[in-house]
Design an enzyme around this catalytic site. Structure first.
Site, PDB file in Angstrom:
ATOM      1  N   SER A  90      59.003  39.916  17.962  1.00 19.31           N
ATOM      2  CA  SER A  90      58.266  38.216  16.913  1.00 19.31           C
ATOM      3  C   SER A  90      56.674  38.325  16.834  1.00 19.31           C
ATOM      4  O   SER A  90      55.614  39.653  16.950  1.00 19.31           O
ATOM      5  CB  SER A  90      58.716  37.109  18.290  1.00 19.31           C
ATOM      6  OG  SER A  90      58.078  36.343  17.666  1.00 19.31           O
ATOM      7  N   ASP A 217      65.742  32.038  10.678  1.00 14.71           N
ATOM      8  CA  ASP A 217      64.604  32.144  11.424  1.00 14.71           C
ATOM      9  C   ASP A 217      63.888  30.813  11.285  1.00 14.71           C
ATOM     10  O   ASP A 217      62.855  31.215  10.856  1.00 14.71           O
ATOM     11  CB  ASP A 217      63.850  33.572  11.277  1.00 14.71           C
ATOM     12  CG  ASP A 217      62.681  33.335  12.195  1.00 14.71           C
ATOM     13  OD1 ASP A 217      63.106  33.054  12.788  1.00 14.71           O
ATOM     14  OD2 ASP A 217      62.915  34.940  12.901  1.00 14.71           O
ATOM     15  N   HIS A 244      65.794  33.038  16.237  1.00 15.35           N
ATOM     16  CA  HIS A 244      64.756  34.489  15.918  1.00 15.35           C
ATOM     17  C   HIS A 244      64.964  34.948  17.329  1.00 15.35           C
ATOM     18  O   HIS A 244      63.804  36.069  17.443  1.00 15.35           O
ATOM     19  CB  HIS A 244      63.374  33.318  16.544  1.00 15.35           C
ATOM     20  CG  HIS A 244      62.204  33.813  16.123  1.00 15.35           C
ATOM     21  ND1 HIS A 244      62.117  34.526  15.615  1.00 15.35           N
ATOM     22  CD2 HIS A 244      61.628  33.990  17.401  1.00 15.35           C
ATOM     23  CE1 HIS A 244      61.023  35.269  15.726  1.00 15.35           C
ATOM     24  NE2 HIS A 244      61.000  34.811  16.878  1.00 15.35           N
TER      25      HIS A 244
END
Length: 267
Positions: A90, A217, A244
């Site tokens: 991320s 996601d 995610h």
């Protein structure tokens, strides 16, 4: 000590793991179990993500993602690592990109999981980030009105995989361990950042890069992943995993991708 740096395993090559917002280095536990059999593995906490790193968080420094990138450079240099592979989830994926822009020889290659250069749509350029500005504002406001309820909802939305409810519950607990005001400040920094210029700059460096993107996601649409892959010159691989957090939902799949990348690109 400042970032709770942990070093495990041994080997000539080193892998550095950076966890995303709301998670700690424990998110990599199953990945580390495999990697440390072959490599030296370094993990750490980003500033403000655990009670032990609250003092490391500086509002001005970390009001930009670049502040976290400076922390990463400092960790790598303090350990005197050379030619390591960086794996970032991320926002930590972009942290690795920014750190490499500052120090082009910092890593021999980067693996980016669910990374994005910009989360807010930019209609003027046709860029799709996944969120409208109004949606980001509403999300941040919901953190202020009822943080616990927000944490529960956010964890379900981003973790997905309802057949494994313990995963979302664990992520929610991790979020609730954060100081609400600090969590909101960090997430605002992440969601309102625009690092497209730096991503293009990184792409000119020619650093081997692998992007891993899941299905559905909630934080990063495929269009944002495709844009980042093109900007960085990286290879984009779509994983048959939802949500995610592929390294938590299916650590064996992500570990296999990391091992393959290291075999092909390790210095």
């Amino acid at each position: 000590k400042r970032f709770q740096v942990t070093v495990q395993g041994q080997g000539q090559h080193t892998v550095v793991l950076g966890n995303g917002f709301g998670t700690t280095q424990s998110a990599w536990a199953q990945v580390i179990q495999v990697l440390k059999q072959r490599y030296r593995v370094v993990s750490f906490e980003t500033a403000g993500t655990t009670p032990a790193t609250i003092d490391a968080y500086q509002p001005l420094r970390h009001g930009r993602v670049h502040g976290f990138a400076e922390d990463l450079v400092g960790i790598v240099e303090s350990l005197e690592l050379q030619g390591a592979t960086y794996v970032g989830h991320s926002v930590s994926g972009l942290i690795g990109v920014l750190a490499t822009c500052a120090e082009p020889d910092l890593f021999s290659g980067l693996v980016l999981l669910g990374a994005s250069a910009r989360y807010i749509d930019d209609p003027g350029t046709g860029y799709i980030g996944g969120f409208a500005e109004s949606e980001v504002t509403a999300l941040l406001n919901s953190m202020t009105s009822d943080y616990a309820a927000w944490a529960n909802g956010f964890s379900l939305l981003t973790m997905r995989n309802p057949d494994q409810p313990d995963l979302a519950a664990s992520f929610s607990s991790s979020l609730k361990a954060l100081r609400p005001d600090m969590a909101q400040a960090v997430l605002a920094t992440i969601l309102r950042t625009d690092n497209r210029h730096e991503a293009l700059q990184y792409g000119r460096l020619g650093v081997p890069t692998l992007l891993l993107q899941t299905r559905r996601d909630a934080a990063v649409p495929i269009e944002a992943a495709e844009w980042l892959a093109q900007a960085t010159g990286g290879e984009l691989r779509r994983l048959d995993i939802e949500g995610h957090f592929p390294h938590i939902v299916a650590p064996e799949v992500v570990t296999e991708q990391i091992l393959d990348f290291i075999n092909r690109h390790a210095a």
